[in-house]
Design a protein around this motif. Structure first.
Motif, short mmCIF file in Angstrom:
data_model
loop_
_atom_site.label_atom_id
_atom_site.label_comp_id
_atom_site.label_asym_id
_atom_site.label_seq_id
_atom_site.Cartn_x
_atom_site.Cartn_y
_atom_site.Cartn_z
N CYS A 523 0.83 -1.21 0.00
CA CYS A 523 0.00 0.00 0.00
C CYS A 523 0.86 1.27 0.00
O CYS A 523 0.52 2.26 -0.64
CB CYS A 523 -0.91 0.01 1.22
SG CYS A 523 -2.06 -1.40 1.27
N CYS A 529 -3.71 -0.38 -5.28
CA CYS A 529 -5.11 0.10 -5.18
C CYS A 529 -5.19 1.61 -5.45
O CYS A 529 -5.48 2.41 -4.56
CB CYS A 529 -5.70 -0.21 -3.81
SG CYS A 529 -5.56 -1.93 -3.31
N CYS A 534 -11.06 3.18 -4.44
CA CYS A 534 -10.41 2.03 -3.78
C CYS A 534 -9.78 2.44 -2.45
O CYS A 534 -9.33 3.57 -2.29
CB CYS A 534 -9.30 1.44 -4.66
SG CYS A 534 -9.90 0.81 -6.23
N SER A 535 -9.70 1.47 -1.53
CA SER A 535 -8.94 1.62 -0.28
C SER A 535 -8.04 0.39 -0.14
O SER A 535 -8.44 -0.71 -0.50
CB SER A 535 -9.88 1.75 0.92
OG SER A 535 -10.67 0.57 1.06
N CYS A 536 -6.80 0.56 0.42
CA CYS A 536 -5.78 -0.51 0.48
C CYS A 536 -5.49 -0.92 1.92
O CYS A 536 -5.40 -0.08 2.81
CB CYS A 536 -4.50 -0.01 -0.19
SG CYS A 536 -3.19 -1.26 -0.26
N LYS A 537 -5.33 -2.27 2.12
CA LYS A 537 -4.98 -2.82 3.43
C LYS A 537 -3.84 -3.82 3.23
O LYS A 537 -3.98 -4.78 2.48
CB LYS A 537 -6.17 -3.52 4.07
CG LYS A 537 -5.84 -4.18 5.40
CD LYS A 537 -7.04 -4.95 5.93
CE LYS A 537 -6.69 -5.68 7.23
NZ LYS A 537 -7.83 -6.50 7.72
N CYS A 545 -7.53 -4.94 -1.49
CA CYS A 545 -8.18 -3.71 -1.93
C CYS A 545 -9.69 -3.86 -1.79
O CYS A 545 -10.25 -4.94 -2.05
CB CYS A 545 -7.84 -3.39 -3.39
SG CYS A 545 -6.14 -2.88 -3.63
N SER A 548 -15.66 1.41 -1.97
CA SER A 548 -16.68 2.02 -1.12
C SER A 548 -18.07 1.64 -1.59
O SER A 548 -18.27 1.22 -2.74
CB SER A 548 -16.53 3.55 -1.13
OG SER A 548 -16.65 4.03 -2.47
#
Length: 630
Positions: A523, A529, A534-537, A545, A548
């Motif tokens: 990330c 992502c 998108c949101s990254c972990k 990824c 929402s």
């Protein structure tokens, strides 16, 4: 009772005299092995030592060790633990050979006490200047039988003068290293080993009989494999005595002998008034000899092992089943010809020689390098009397040493002849403790340090300090020596089975691939992502990824789409806009091109037609045709 014991002892004395007296040249041969001093230089050399008749001599091999002479308990008659003495060798050091003095207790007890303290071998120093003798076991009783059975280390008697030389070197602070060598203790004149077992059918003679019966049961399988393969030639023998002529009509001789006192055996219970008699033993000995002869005629000499084993189980003296009827049942079950066996045995009441037993008495006399057979049981291998414990692995080791090196049958290289050298400090060879792999291979000739082949993967190296995996499949063995780790049900390895094998951290990790591979935060470091929604972990070895709302993430395209698939966001929207724009531009260009082409074609047609007829819409076109010359 005293009179009965007196007559018994007198009779047994006559039996011994009868065996020895007619042969003034009778001799007992002391079997020896070589003892070579390798240090210090001033006493280097090769010396004789007499093999002990207990424990397990390393026939066919050799042992190196460092000599220790204890300050206390020099004769070894007491347990060394009581003196705080241990002979256990430290890792990487030579095994310990304990030197003890002769006297005050049995040879076997000295060796047993040294073995319990960690000794690998025992040298017994003679206490007088005399030719070497054979250290034998004591008359068995309940106390001695237990430790004699459990002695597993070799022992040897050395001459007094030589022992003084060793003691002097040790007192001067020298490290004394020696090599016990049994490689020539058994000769190997050809590619077949010939051996004999001098035995007895009596099962009521105490500890030695029990050991003999147990050995025959255990050794039967190996003996039959060797015999069927043509590797060995086995012959059973039975010792008998004869009664002095002056006593042939006595009650003792009549009960212990057949053929008018010519062939005798001691009373099994040493009691003439009850139980079985010596002649019962002689008859069964004769029957077992004839079983061998009849089986040998049918080219199946190994059936003897089946007969004696079954007879011991089905016809024991202790259950009063030691008789002809039981023996005949065993013979029938093995498919042997009972009539031929009876004919071979002859008439036990005849006042004449029995050819089979006469041959046995003649064979008891030593010929060539072999001494007389006077101990029961006795094993003779290639005309040399075996010394040591009568136990399957030990005897098989002795037989196998009768073959030239590299010509031994497969049974000689099996676990049956393990000497446990690899169990002591791994034999000084390389090992991988994590993968439980070792370069130590134990054979009856001694341990060999040789890089192993494991699951089809060959290790290469010197076998002592280094062995490394090589070739395809290396990753199956301890991950090829590369980093590997498991977390949360996921396992990663840095081993790559390509280009001869290498260690390289897998995707999602960074490091040397050998000692460590650290997780990469995709990330932050790789900007994973990147789509707007998108949101990254970061996860161990990877990343996740998410999108929402109710959108779904498509990793291959790094974008989010609606669950119905009708709404397109982000990168896909841009793609479609560009595509439609390109399509409209292409259509407009095509229309412009078509209009220009049509205008050009119209003007050309007009010009051509104007040459032939004026058009209403234009003035007369000048004549461009050249006039012809007159």
């Amino acid at each position: 009772m005293a009179l009965k014991r007196s007559s018994l002892n007198l009779f047994l004395g006559f039996l011994v005299i009868s065996l020895i007296a007619p042969r003034s040249i009778a001799r007992f041969v002391v079997e020896k092995n070589s003892l070579r001093v390798t240090s210090p230089d001033k006493i280097k050399g090769t010396y004789d030592s007499a093999i002990g008749n207990f424990g397990i001599p390393q026939y066919g091999g050799s042992m190196a060790g460092a000599v220790v002479y204890p300050k206390d308990n020099k004769k070894g008659c007491k347990e060394f633990d009581g003196f705080g003495i241990s002979f256990q060798s430290k890792p990487g050091a030579l095994p310990t050979f304990v030197l003890v003095d002769r006297g005050d207790c049995f040879f076997a007890l000295k060796v047993w006490n040294a073995q319990k303290a960690g000794a690998s071998a025992v040298l017994v120093a003679d206490d007088m200047e005399e030719p070497l003798i054979t250290m034998d076991t004591p008359a068995e009783d309940a106390s001695s039988a237990q430790y004699i059975e459990n002695i597993t280390i070799p022992s040897a008697l050395i001459e007094k003068s030589f022992s003084e030389t060793l003691k002097k070197a040790l007192s001067n602070g020298d490290m004394v290293n020696v090599n016990l060598d049994w490689r020539e203790a058994v000769p190997h004149p050809d590619d077949r080993v010939e051996y004999e077992l001098w035995t007895n059918s009596n099962d009521e003679c105490g500890v030695k009989c029990d050991m003999l019966m147990e050995f025959v049961k255990d050794f039967r399988g190996a003996a039959q494999i060797l015999e069927k393969g043509g590797y060995t030639q086995f012959t059973p023998h039975y010792i008998t005595w004869y009664c002095p002529q002056a006593f042939t009509l006595s009650r003792q001789c009549k009960s212990q002998c057949i053929n008018h006192g010519r062939y005798c055996a001691p009373d099994p219970e040493q009691d003439f008034s009850s139980g079985y008699d010596g002649k019962d033993v002689v008859l069964e000995n004769l029957r077992q000899l004839c079983v061998f002869k009849v089986a040998n005629e049918t080219k199946k000499p190994w059936v003897w092992w089946d007969y004696v084993t079954d007879f011991q189980i089905r016809c024991p003296m202790k259950e009063k089943k030691y008789n002809k009827e039981c023996a005949d049942a065993v013979i029938k079950s093995l498919g042997l010809d009972g009539k031929k066996i009876d004919k071979c045995m002859g008439d036990p009441k005849a006042n004449s020689d029995n050819p089979v037993l006469k041959e046995e008495q003649d064979a008891q006399v030593g010929k060539g390098t072999r001494g007389d057979v006077t101990i029961l049981p006795t094993l003779v291998v290639n005309n040399r009397q075996y010394r040591g414990k009568l136990e399957k692995g030990a005897v098989l080791k002795a037989l196998c040493s009768g073959f030239e090196e590299t010509t031994e049958p497969a049974v000689c290289l099996s676990g049956d002849v393990e000497t446990n050298e690899c169990l002591d400090n791994n034999g000084g060879c390389w090992q991988d403790k994590i993968a439980n792999i070792t370069a130590c291979r134990d054979t009856f000739r001694g341990r060999v340090c040789e890089c192993p082949l494991v699951d089809g993967v060959q290790f290469k190296g010197d076998g002592y300090k280094n062995c490394e995996v090589s070739g395809s499949g290396r990753c199956k063995i301890n991950n090829g020596g590369c980093w590997h780790e498991s977390q949360d049900g996921h396992t990663f390895s840095a081993c790559l089975d390509v280009d001869g094998g290498k260690c390289q951290c897998p995707p999602g990790f960074k490091g040397d691939g050998v000692k460590s591979c650290l997780d990469v935060d995709e990330c932050k470091e790789r900007k994973a992502c990147q789509c707007p929604a998108c949101s990254c972990k970061d996860t161990w070895g990877s990343y996740e990824c998410s999108c929402s709302g109710d959108l779904l993430y498509m990793r291959d395209h790094d974008t989010c789409i609606s669950k119905s698939g009708t709404e397109v966001k982000s990168a896909w929207t841009v793609v479609w806009v560009i595509f439609i724009g390109l399509a409209m531009a292409a259509g407009g260009g095509y229309l412009v091109y078509k209009h220009k082409l049509r205008s050009y074609m119209d003007s050309e047609i007009r010009a051509i037609m104007a040459q032939y007829m004026p058009l209403d819409s234009q003035a007369e076109v000048p004549n461009h045709v050249h006039e012809e010359r007159a």
